[in-house]
Design a protein around this motif. Structure first.
Motif, short mmCIF file in Angstrom:
data_model
loop_
_atom_site.label_atom_id
_atom_site.label_comp_id
_atom_site.label_asym_id
_atom_site.label_seq_id
_atom_site.Cartn_x
_atom_site.Cartn_y
_atom_site.Cartn_z
N TYR A 57 91.85 -53.47 15.19
CA TYR A 57 92.50 -54.75 14.86
C TYR A 57 92.49 -55.06 13.37
O TYR A 57 93.04 -56.07 12.95
CB TYR A 57 91.86 -55.89 15.65
CG TYR A 57 92.23 -55.85 17.11
CD1 TYR A 57 93.43 -56.42 17.55
CD2 TYR A 57 91.42 -55.21 18.04
CE1 TYR A 57 93.79 -56.36 18.88
CE2 TYR A 57 91.78 -55.15 19.38
CZ TYR A 57 92.96 -55.73 19.79
OH TYR A 57 93.33 -55.66 21.11
N LEU A 177 88.51 -60.78 16.62
CA LEU A 177 88.90 -61.90 15.77
C LEU A 177 88.32 -61.81 14.36
O LEU A 177 89.01 -62.03 13.38
CB LEU A 177 88.48 -63.21 16.44
CG LEU A 177 89.16 -63.45 17.80
CD1 LEU A 177 88.52 -64.63 18.51
CD2 LEU A 177 90.65 -63.69 17.61
N ARG A 180 89.88 -59.62 11.50
CA ARG A 180 90.90 -60.18 10.61
C ARG A 180 90.26 -60.77 9.35
O ARG A 180 90.76 -60.60 8.24
CB ARG A 180 91.71 -61.24 11.35
CG ARG A 180 92.49 -60.65 12.51
CD ARG A 180 93.00 -61.74 13.44
NE ARG A 180 93.84 -61.17 14.48
CZ ARG A 180 93.38 -60.63 15.60
NH1 ARG A 180 92.09 -60.59 15.82
NH2 ARG A 180 94.21 -60.13 16.49
N TRP A 261 98.45 -62.95 17.55
CA TRP A 261 97.68 -62.37 16.46
C TRP A 261 98.41 -61.27 15.70
O TRP A 261 98.10 -61.04 14.52
CB TRP A 261 96.34 -61.86 16.99
CG TRP A 261 95.41 -62.99 17.29
CD1 TRP A 261 95.01 -63.45 18.51
CD2 TRP A 261 94.78 -63.85 16.33
NE1 TRP A 261 94.18 -64.52 18.37
CE2 TRP A 261 94.00 -64.79 17.05
CE3 TRP A 261 94.79 -63.91 14.94
CZ2 TRP A 261 93.25 -65.77 16.40
CZ3 TRP A 261 94.05 -64.89 14.31
CH2 TRP A 261 93.28 -65.81 15.05
N GLY A 284 90.61 -65.97 12.00
CA GLY A 284 89.80 -65.29 13.00
C GLY A 284 88.51 -66.02 13.30
O GLY A 284 87.98 -65.94 14.41
N GLY A 287 89.28 -68.51 15.92
CA GLY A 287 89.38 -67.83 17.21
C GLY A 287 88.03 -67.43 17.76
O GLY A 287 87.77 -67.52 18.97
N ALA A 288 87.13 -66.99 16.86
CA ALA A 288 85.79 -66.60 17.30
C ALA A 288 85.03 -67.78 17.88
O ALA A 288 84.26 -67.65 18.83
CB ALA A 288 85.01 -66.00 16.12
N VAL A 338 94.73 -72.04 17.98
CA VAL A 338 94.03 -70.75 17.97
C VAL A 338 92.73 -70.84 18.76
O VAL A 338 92.39 -69.96 19.56
CB VAL A 338 93.76 -70.30 16.52
CG1 VAL A 338 92.71 -69.20 16.47
CG2 VAL A 338 95.06 -69.81 15.88
N ASP A 342 92.14 -68.64 22.23
CA ASP A 342 91.08 -67.65 22.33
C ASP A 342 90.00 -68.06 23.33
O ASP A 342 89.40 -67.20 23.99
CB ASP A 342 90.48 -67.37 20.96
CG ASP A 342 91.44 -66.57 20.09
OD1 ASP A 342 91.85 -65.48 20.51
OD2 ASP A 342 91.80 -67.05 19.01
N GLN A 346 89.39 -65.52 26.53
CA GLN A 346 88.04 -65.01 26.75
C GLN A 346 87.47 -65.47 28.09
O GLN A 346 86.82 -64.70 28.80
CB GLN A 346 87.12 -65.47 25.61
CG GLN A 346 85.65 -65.15 25.80
CD GLN A 346 85.32 -63.67 25.73
OE1 GLN A 346 86.22 -62.84 25.75
NE2 GLN A 346 84.05 -63.35 25.67
#
Length: 427
Positions: A57, A177, A180, A261, A284, A287-288, A338, A342, A346
């Motif tokens: 990624y 994530l 990035r 993404w 990212g 998103g995390a 975002v 995510d 998940q």
């Protein structure tokens, strides 16, 4: 950690090459409870998964830079991600099932060492052809992640399996994530090639750690040949409805995930925003945060709430596209979207893996492989579709595409929910 007893596995095969179900996974300890995987080993596996999956990624926030260096048109740049994902799918089918046949410790270390060589190839590539070959091998070897997930599920106690899978899988999504962020920062500091050279060094270190820490498991399915092992992956789709249904849901949610993404770098790097790679990569982190919030979904699956969790998460996924569509006007709205997207992806992913890894203890690597093949197809489809749509119709069209795929996932889940009942649907 107390030593785990070996699984009591039946090795007699039926005509399909898939072993009969086992009813006992391991014997109880003296305390009357099956010991689970230690938290330290679980976290180490999560870190290893994050590093391994990040390798495929890194390219997403760098697509514009790579395209400019090698003279690749924007409408075709998604091919970098697509080739990686296609090879990832091949690895899922050809390599991950070996976890049910070989010593997983030797398997993961070997795959990680090959990854090191592939990452160096990408970092030193003199032209696009060599770069794509390196990316292909990176994708092929990145499936070591799924060997780790099946490994963790095997070592975990049944009552904790969803929780353990959730923690390890959170490492996967966070790795995707944060890749990035990592790629964006290092590209601005030292160029995009440095990203792959640094990752090669980190992967080499992690391979050494895995060699020292992970226990030998020996052969998991001694009576099964490699050709029969591969055929049995297809038979599992026929024999286990939960696998097929959850695999289709994975295809759809990761198509939506990849639609966002893969294409996000394009509007963020273009005027009027013209963000740096570091700024683009920082999304990212948002998103995390969403992925971490969903890591406990496995515990809900352990309690029989998998279907309910899936339904709620898919509704959130669909709604996230409204905020994401405002990206060119409000970065705060994009951040909210975002996080929501995510979180939803998940939560569904962890729930699905918890459900499918409970049905056949002796086939966990093959169950994981079959499920993740659909994931990879979805990721590749989203990568190609999103860059094509953006080049021809702009960001709003990309968001409409993502919303349509998300709505299809919700509809499919609603129509198939009764075919894979859990305690929350039986009540």
């Amino acid at each position: 950690m107390e030593k785990l007893d070996e699984q009591a596995l039946a090795v007699n095969e039926d005509s399909s090459g898939v072993e009969p179900r086992t009813t006992v996974e391991s014997t109880k300890s003296g305390s009357g409870r099956v010991p689970s995987l230690s938290r330290s080993i679980t976290l180490l596996l999560a870190v290893a998964c994050g590093l391994a999956v990040a390798n495929i990624y890194f390219a997403q926030p760098l697509l514009d830079t790579i395209a400019n260096e090698f003279g690749i048109a924007y409408s075709s740049i998604g091919i970098i991600i697509t080739i990686t994902q296609i090879c990832y799918a091949l690895g899922l089918f050809l390599l991950v099932p070996l976890g049910d046949l070989l010593d997983r410790r030797k398997l993961v270390v070997t795959m990680m060492l090959i990854s090191v060589l592939a990452l160096i190839t990408v970092g030193c590539a003199p032209n696009s052809a060599v770069m794509l070959i390196g990316m292909a091998v990176v994708g092929l070897m990145a499936v070591v992640v799924q060997v780790f997930v099946a490994y963790a599920a095997t070592l975990a106690a049944p009552a904790d399996r969803g929780h353990v899978v959730g923690l390890v899988t959170s490492g996967v999504v966070i790795g995707i994530l944060l890749a990035r962020t990592f790629a964006g920062v290092w590209t601005d500091l030292a160029g995009w090639r440095a990203v792959y050279m640094i990752s090669a060094a980190l992967t080499l270190v992690m391979a050494c750690v895995m060699f020292r820490v992970l226990p030998h498991q020996g052969k998991m399915t001694a009576a099964l040949s490699y050709p029969k092992l591969l055929r049995s992956v297809f038979m599992l789709f026929v024999q286990e409805p939960v696998l097929l249904i959850r695999a289709v849901i994975a295809l759809l949610i990761f198509t939506a995930f990849s639609i966002l993404w893969t294409s996000l770098v394009l509007p963020l790097s273009a005027p009027p925003l013209s963000l740096s790679h570091t700024a683009i990569g920082s999304f990212g982190l948002a998103g995390a945060a969403g992925a971490l919030a969903a890591a406990r979904a496995g515990q809900l699956a352990d309690r029989g709430l998998g279907q309910r969790t899936t339904g709620i998460a898919l509704v959130v996924l669909l709604g996230s596209w409204l905020a994401i569509s405002l990206a060119e006007h409000s970065l705060w709205a994009l951040i909210v979207g975002v996080i929501a997207l995510d979180f939803a992806v998940q939560a569904v992913h962890v729930t699905s893996q918890s459900m499918i890894l409970s049905v056949r203890p002796e086939s966990r690597s093959r169950l994981t492989a079959g499920y993740m093949i659909f994931y990879s197809i979805g990721s590749a489809t989203g990568s190609v579709a999103s860059t094509f749509v953006y080049a021809h119709a702009g960001w709003i069209a990309v968001c409409l595409l993502g919303a349509a795929v998300s709505a299809l996932a919700l509809l499919f889940w609603a129509l198939t929910r009764h075919l894979t009942p859990t305690s929350d649907t039986a009540s």
